[in-house]
Design an enzyme around this catalytic site. Sequence first.
Site, PDB file in Angstrom:
ATOM      1  N   GLY A 169       0.736  -1.681  -0.473  1.00 39.93           N
ATOM      2  CA  GLY A 169      -0.201  -0.244  -0.106  1.00 39.93           C
ATOM      3  C   GLY A 169       0.664   1.529   0.114  1.00 39.93           C
ATOM      4  O   GLY A 169       2.186   1.173   0.449  1.00 39.93           O
ATOM      5  N   CYS A 170       0.723   2.360  -0.399  1.00 38.40           N
ATOM      6  CA  CYS A 170       1.082   4.002  -0.594  1.00 38.40           C
ATOM      7  C   CYS A 170       1.699   4.074   0.918  1.00 38.40           C
ATOM      8  O   CYS A 170       3.348   4.265   1.029  1.00 38.40           O
ATOM      9  CB  CYS A 170       0.311   4.586  -1.645  1.00 38.40           C
ATOM     10  SG  CYS A 170      -1.934   5.054  -0.543  1.00 38.40           S
ATOM     11  N   TYR A 171       0.600   4.185   1.752  1.00 43.60           N
ATOM     12  CA  TYR A 171       1.324   4.375   3.185  1.00 43.60           C
ATOM     13  C   TYR A 171       1.837   3.655   3.455  1.00 43.60           C
ATOM     14  O   TYR A 171       3.372   3.831   4.397  1.00 43.60           O
ATOM     15  CB  TYR A 171      -0.671   5.134   4.099  1.00 43.60           C
ATOM     16  CG  TYR A 171      -1.562   6.396   3.537  1.00 43.60           C
ATOM     17  CD1 TYR A 171      -0.356   7.374   3.701  1.00 43.60           C
ATOM     18  CD2 TYR A 171      -2.367   6.190   3.916  1.00 43.60           C
ATOM     19  CE1 TYR A 171      -0.968   8.600   3.525  1.00 43.60           C
ATOM     20  CE2 TYR A 171      -2.586   7.220   3.026  1.00 43.60           C
ATOM     21  CZ  TYR A 171      -2.318   8.079   3.254  1.00 43.60           C
ATOM     22  OH  TYR A 171      -2.976   9.676   3.227  1.00 43.60           O
ATOM     23  N   THR A 173       4.009   2.091   2.110  1.00 37.79           N
ATOM     24  CA  THR A 173       5.801   1.505   1.823  1.00 37.79           C
ATOM     25  C   THR A 173       6.710   2.724   2.619  1.00 37.79           C
ATOM     26  O   THR A 173       7.466   2.240   2.475  1.00 37.79           O
ATOM     27  CB  THR A 173       5.903   2.230   0.318  1.00 37.79           C
ATOM     28  OG1 THR A 173       4.539   0.860  -0.607  1.00 37.79           O
ATOM     29  CG2 THR A 173       6.817   2.976  -0.784  1.00 37.79           C
ATOM     30  N   PHE A 340       7.640  10.037  -2.058  1.00 32.06           N
ATOM     31  CA  PHE A 340       7.063   9.421  -2.865  1.00 32.06           C
ATOM     32  C   PHE A 340       5.583  10.164  -3.374  1.00 32.06           C
ATOM     33  O   PHE A 340       5.931  10.413  -3.233  1.00 32.06           O
ATOM     34  CB  PHE A 340       7.300   8.429  -3.255  1.00 32.06           C
ATOM     35  CG  PHE A 340       6.634   6.960  -1.423  1.00 32.06           C
ATOM     36  CD1 PHE A 340       5.830   6.867  -2.483  1.00 32.06           C
ATOM     37  CD2 PHE A 340       7.056   7.585  -0.077  1.00 32.06           C
ATOM     38  CE1 PHE A 340       4.752   6.091  -1.130  1.00 32.06           C
ATOM     39  CE2 PHE A 340       6.251   7.080   0.955  1.00 32.06           C
ATOM     40  CZ  PHE A 340       4.613   6.571   0.709  1.00 32.06           C
TER      41      PHE A 340
END
Length: 369
Positions: A169-171, A173, A340
Site C-alpha cells: 500500500g502507498c502509506y 510503503t 514519493f
Amino acid sequence: MRFSGKGSMMNVVGKAVGKRITVYGRCLMGFGYRAKLVFKEEWSVTSRMERENIKKTKVFIDGSEGTTGLRIYERFAGREDIELLSISAELRKDKEERRRRINESEVTFLCLPDAAARESVGLVENEKVTVIDTSTAHRTEEGWAYGFPELSAGHREAVRGAKRIAVPGCYATGFITAVYPMVAAGILPKDYPVSAFAMSGYSGAGKKTIAVYEAEGRESALDAPREYALGQNHKHLKEMQKVTGLERTPLFSPLICDYYSGMLITVPFYTDMLSGGQTPEKLHGFFQDYFQGEKFIRVTPFGKEAEYQGFLAGNSCSGWDGLEIFVTGNDERVLVSARFDNLGKGASGAAVQCLNLILGCEEDKGLNL
C-alpha cells in the site's frame, strides 16, 4: 555484407554477422552517399528483425480504467517486450470475459477494489499465470510475496520466483521504509509504541474522490488538508504491523490534501528508546548503508531539508517512481521521513518493478527514475 573506402577522411568496414551488424572504424565524411544509404537500410532491417524476435510477455490489466491501472498502462508505452491484452469497455465487468483474458495472459495485474481482486484470483485456472495484485486483499496472506524488493535479499528473491505478488500500500510503503530496517537491525524494539503521520494527494483515494476534488464549485473544506481514519482503522495498518514485525499496532494519522499526487510519511522516535546511541547523523548513515545500491530508494544528503527552507512538500515527487528518505531532528527526538509518489513507488511503479523482476530485466525498465 562488406564495404569500405580509402582516403584520409574515412575508413569504415561493415560486416553482417547473423542478424546483427558489427561496425568497425569510423566515418567522418566522403564515404559516398549511396554506400551510407545502403548501410543505413541494412541497419534498419536488422534492428526491425531483432525487435520482431523479442519475446513478448502477454499482460492483462484487470481494472485498467482506474488510476493505478492507467499509470501501469502508461509505463508500458514503448516497451517492445510487452503484449497488452485488451478488453472492450462494455465487457470490463463481465466475469467470463475477464476469466478468458486472465487465463490467456502470462501476467495479470489486478487494479481493483479488494472484493473484485479476490474474485479475479478465483478466476485463475492456468497455473502458469502470475498475478500482481495492487489491492489490499492479499498483502498479509500466506502464499503471496510482498512486493518490496529493497527490504532484504529474501524479499527480492521471493518476488522474483513468485506466482502471487501483493504490491504494498502507498502509506505502508513509506512507513515500512522507515521502520523495517530499524527493527531488522535491532535499533528499534518490536514493542516500541510507533506512531506516524502522513499527507497524500487526493489521487490516492480513487476516481470518485478525484472527481470531487476537481469539480467546479466544490465545498471550501476541500481547500485545506483533511485528517481521516480517525478511528485508527486505516486499511494499511495490518500490513504496516505484520511486515515490520511490530508487537503493537501503530498509531497512524493520515491527511488528504488538495494536490493530485505525491506523499510524505514521517515516523518520529525518541532516541533514548532506541539501541546503539542513535543521533540523527548516525541514523542517517545507517539508512545510507542499508539502501546502498538501490535504484529506487534515495537517502538524501544529511541536512538536505535546509535547501527547502526547512519545509518538505508532499507533492515534490509527483510523476517519479522512486522514493526519498530524510532523517532530521535532534539528539533527543529524530524523524525519519519517506517522500514519493503515491501512484509511483506507492502503487503502479512498484507493480511494474515487480514485473521487471520476474521477467529478469532491469528493475527500472519503463519507469521514471
